[in-house]
Design a protein around this motif. Structure first.
Motif, PDB file in Angstrom:
ATOM      1  N   ASN A 192      -4.447  -2.613  -8.408  1.00  0.00           N
ATOM      2  CA  ASN A 192      -3.305  -3.323  -7.837  1.00  0.00           C
ATOM      3  C   ASN A 192      -3.616  -4.815  -7.852  1.00  0.00           C
ATOM      4  N   THR A 227      -6.759   2.801  -6.206  1.00  0.00           N
ATOM      5  CA  THR A 227      -7.980   2.395  -5.507  1.00  0.00           C
ATOM      6  C   THR A 227      -7.740   1.146  -4.661  1.00  0.00           C
ATOM      7  N   GLY A 228      -8.211   1.185  -3.438  1.00  0.00           N
ATOM      8  CA  GLY A 228      -8.044   0.039  -2.551  1.00  0.00           C
ATOM      9  C   GLY A 228      -8.662   0.363  -1.210  1.00  0.00           C
ATOM     10  N   ASP A 229      -8.441  -0.520  -0.256  1.00  0.00           N
ATOM     11  CA  ASP A 229      -8.927  -0.266   1.090  1.00  0.00           C
ATOM     12  C   ASP A 229      -8.165   0.928   1.680  1.00  0.00           C
ATOM     13  N   ILE A 230      -8.702   1.468   2.761  1.00  0.00           N
ATOM     14  CA  ILE A 230      -8.200   2.730   3.307  1.00  0.00           C
ATOM     15  C   ILE A 230      -6.696   2.700   3.590  1.00  0.00           C
ATOM     16  N   ASP A 231      -6.221   1.637   4.221  1.00  0.00           N
ATOM     17  CA  ASP A 231      -4.797   1.592   4.551  1.00  0.00           C
ATOM     18  C   ASP A 231      -3.934   1.457   3.291  1.00  0.00           C
ATOM     19  N   GLU A 232      -4.509   0.848   2.264  1.00  0.00           N
ATOM     20  CA  GLU A 232      -3.769   0.708   1.006  1.00  0.00           C
ATOM     21  C   GLU A 232      -3.624   2.046   0.286  1.00  0.00           C
ATOM     22  N   VAL A 255     -13.967   4.060  -3.007  1.00  0.00           N
ATOM     23  CA  VAL A 255     -13.335   4.436  -1.731  1.00  0.00           C
ATOM     24  C   VAL A 255     -14.241   5.344  -0.919  1.00  0.00           C
TER      25      VAL A 255
ATOM     26  N   SER B  96     -10.501  -7.555  -3.188  1.00  0.00           N
ATOM     27  CA  SER B  96     -10.553  -6.164  -2.739  1.00  0.00           C
ATOM     28  C   SER B  96     -11.948  -5.636  -3.029  1.00  0.00           C
ATOM     29  N   PRO B  98     -13.210  -2.580  -2.910  1.00  0.00           N
ATOM     30  CA  PRO B  98     -13.257  -1.401  -3.798  1.00  0.00           C
ATOM     31  C   PRO B  98     -13.014  -1.755  -5.267  1.00  0.00           C
ATOM     32  N   ASN B  99     -12.078  -2.643  -5.517  1.00  0.00           N
ATOM     33  CA  ASN B  99     -11.786  -2.976  -6.907  1.00  0.00           C
ATOM     34  C   ASN B  99     -12.761  -3.996  -7.490  1.00  0.00           C
ATOM     35  N   ARG B 131      -8.612 -11.325   3.305  1.00  0.00           N
ATOM     36  CA  ARG B 131      -8.507  -9.870   3.413  1.00  0.00           C
ATOM     37  C   ARG B 131      -9.515  -9.298   4.402  1.00  0.00           C
ATOM     38  N   TYR B 132     -10.706  -9.904   4.457  1.00  0.00           N
ATOM     39  CA  TYR B 132     -11.793  -9.332   5.263  1.00  0.00           C
ATOM     40  C   TYR B 132     -12.249 -10.334   6.323  1.00  0.00           C
ATOM     41  N   SER B 258     -15.394   0.779   2.397  1.00  0.00           N
ATOM     42  CA  SER B 258     -13.984   0.901   2.781  1.00  0.00           C
ATOM     43  C   SER B 258     -13.857   1.459   4.191  1.00  0.00           C
ATOM     44  N   TYR B 262     -12.311  -0.491   7.369  1.00  0.00           N
ATOM     45  CA  TYR B 262     -11.227   0.167   8.115  1.00  0.00           C
ATOM     46  C   TYR B 262     -11.544   0.165   9.607  1.00  0.00           C
ATOM     47  N   GLN B 265     -11.033  -3.040  11.362  1.00  0.00           N
ATOM     48  CA  GLN B 265      -9.658  -3.481  11.618  1.00  0.00           C
ATOM     49  C   GLN B 265      -9.266  -3.298  13.077  1.00  0.00           C
TER      50      GLN B 265
END
Lengths: 419, 419
Positions: A192, A227-232, A255, B96, B98-99, B131-132, B258, B262, B265
């Motif tokens: 993404n 693939t992305g962060d948990i909420d994504e 992930v 991101s 993960p990416n 993002r983080y 991830s 999470y 957050q």
């Protein structure tokens, strides 16, 4: 108290005796620490201690495989290799993949009593099925969704991995879908990104897929890399499903197995499990994890499709190892949990025969990126050549003889078979 | 289009030239595949391609570090090692984690052009901060919550790791809290097991902590191991916070970066990041990741405390490597993101001087399990001995001379110092 146990089998290398190393592993990962502490009673050890179940001596070597082992005084210079099975009471951690990992892997890889440690296999008790329902689609469900029953599911990977405009992507997908292609996946590098947001991609791709399906009567399965962060993960999954998509893809090591299991709690389409980054856990022969063990966790966590590399690939892995991985993914696990093995990396029509010869199975997904998209007569001919490659393999014809009557295969051989 | 780039520095070993290997890495992880495909234009490559920024030649070796590399025809038998920096356009994957991992690690570890690959460092652009948000407490917040300002935060790990009854655990915690202990953590083997459910543990421990705080005026910080599946993380965290707990712990490699991000957050207390399983990513010198790179991702994802092993530990890691890890955790990262380094494994009062001598810092958490709990005069004396060890270290006294006036330290030396 639950009497179920987890059995973990390791390849061990140690400057100590294998017995001593095995006892250290069992102690470190259950009731012990480097010195006895009050409370570590015999009763407690009997109830909670890990047990060394089996030790099989293998080779002795003169040079340690990994640095940092501290040999005992009077060491004879030998490092002993062996296969060691240790069992752990399940009630120490419960049927929880994250906590299982802390027990069967944990600090073991860092112990100075060991100059090598590799987790070879895991034997998990039935309780894991209550927590982890596993793949909802697997091989049968994927065949049903794609309508492909009598041969491998053949597909491609969008290349270039990154940089195609939405329009270019849409055109390419439409062309491939009209050619009757079964499956396409995003590259693992393309999820993404700001340069091509998933929302736009899903819209453009699904429009192409649906329009082609109207024409051909067959709906291509496109694995969107969510693939992305948990909420994504949830947001992305829902976006795909709402748009009519029939598959989502995640990089499992990005992930985490936890992220995969989380996605599997609400996913409504098959999960295509990509294993990029896996090499770092497995390429050193006396470190990390064997895929035989890891794939069980991926299947528990819900991977409907699972990447296993390919025969004659661009990767370091031997064909024998790829074969073991393919067979592992479809081996029984707690009464089910089959994942469809996904073969990829430098694949083309010509890798079908070697694959079939080894596996004698068509229950695989066979993906070719450049090996289909760069076919001299275009991607549709590339797809056709893959089908022909499998026809030849299954019917027992040599590729060259079959190619004589089938130009797309002939042209593929000319392009890819002279390397 | 965003012009930010990520720079990744690798230790590379290859039977090819370093230039060729570096170009393969850059191509594989951005626009390339094993064959040119339509659409991979020069314009696309310029916009999306990874760039080789720097190559530094190091040693040549005769034996490949990892198996499976396929040398080119006419190979001279040499494997070239070097440090290679590659930069990636951020817009290929966005900020991101993960990416990012799929791009900077991805399939690289499996390439047959390489006989070794280790990610040494990552230089991340500012966008990652949006993002983080990173650790909410870090060193300063942890000091404030524990009330310890002028020395390391000293604590212990519950041992035996597993098997204590709720009553035994509660008694032990109360005794330690009454002795003025700063910090206790669950063992990484003990999260929410069927044999000792987290809910009961939290209740029993927090009762002991609160009752001791009533007596001493100081509230001990207990890091409850809340490691579990994604949905459990929140439930477990909320349970701890509602019960008055001031810290939660996770095994980072179990929940994934991830999972950590999470948790961060919604977390309301410091996150104690345990790095068990880390050895499998780092012990092979030419594979995996250097902690210098990995700790940046842990800090971004929100680890307030981060385990780094200890000096003279039971693990394979050298003291120099431990020192690098400690310094890395507190080095600047995108204008903040400091994590408190957690020193543990076979620690006792006697490892304070070597630690301080190397780090010249008291901004660490220093944990001793057996090294405190198995003190001949009990855990309270064990805690006292740790404080004395640090006093001696900071004031520049030798341990033995300081021990002459301080019996708990003397007794610790008698127990642990003769190994």
């Amino acid at each position: 108290m639950n009497q179920e146990r987890v059995r973990a089998t390791y390849l061990v290398e140690t400057p100590y005796s294998l017995e001593r190393a095995a006892a250290t592993i069992a102690g470190e990962q259950s009731t012990g620490t480097f010195t006895s502490v009050p409370g570590e009673t015999d009763e407690l050890k009997a109830k909670y201690g890990a047990i060394v179940e089996h030790i099989e001596q293998l080779a002795e070597v003169d040079i340690p495989s990994l640095p940092g082992a501290k040999p005992p005084a009077g060491h004879d210079g030998k490092y002993r290799q062996g296969r060691v099975t240790v069992s752990f009471p399940l009630h120490n951690f419960g049927p929880s993949i994250p906590n299982l990992l802390a027990a069967v892997a944990g600090n073991l890889y860092e112990l100075q009593e060991l100059s090598g440690l590799r987790l070879l296999d895991l034997d998990l008790p039935q309780s894991f099925t209550t927590r982890y329902p596993g793949p909802k689609f697997g091989i049968a469900g994927t065949r049903k969704l794609t309508g492909v029953y009598d041969r491998p599911i053949l597909g491609t990977i969008i290349k270039p991995s990154i940089g195609l405009s939405t329009e270019q992507l849409s055109e390419l997908v439409k062309k491939l879908a009209l050619a009757g292609m079964d499956f396409i996946k995003d590259d693992e590098l393309n999820a993404n990104p700001p340069c091509a947001p998933l929302e736009q991609k899903v819209k453009a791709v699904m429009e192409a897929v649906e329009r082609a399906a109207d024409a051909t009567g067959k709906k291509l399965m496109y694995a969107f890399n969510i693939t992305g962060d948990i909420d994504e993960l949830r947001r992305n999954h829902d976006l795909v499903v709402k748009s009519g998509g029939t598959c989502v893809m995640v990089s499992i090591l990005s992930v985490g197995l936890s992220g995969l299991a989380y996605l599997n709690q609400y996913s409504e389409v098959p999960i295509h499990g990509h294993r990029n980054q896996w090499g770092m856990l497995t390429r050193s022969p006396l470190l990390g994890i064997e895929f035989t063990a890891y794939q069980k966790l991926c299947r528990l966590a819900g991977a409907d499709h699972l990447h296993v590399n390919g025969f004659n690939s661009k990767f370091y892995e031997s064909n024998e190892s790829v074969l073991r991985s393919i067979q592992a993914c479809t081996s029984p696990l707690l009464g089910g949990y089959h994942s469809m093995p996904v073969i990829s990396s430098m694949q083309w029509a010509g890798t079908a025969p070697v694959t079939y010869e080894a596996t004698r199975s068509v229950d695989v997904m066979h993906l070719a990126g450049g090996g289909m998209l760069a076919h001299p007569d275009g991607p549709a001919a590339g797809f056709e050549s893959m089908k022909l490659g499998w026809e030849a393999a299954v019917q027992g014809f040599s590729l060259d003889s079959y190619a004589k009557q089938h130009p797309p295969l002939q042209r593929a051989i000319e392009k890819y078979g002279r390397g």
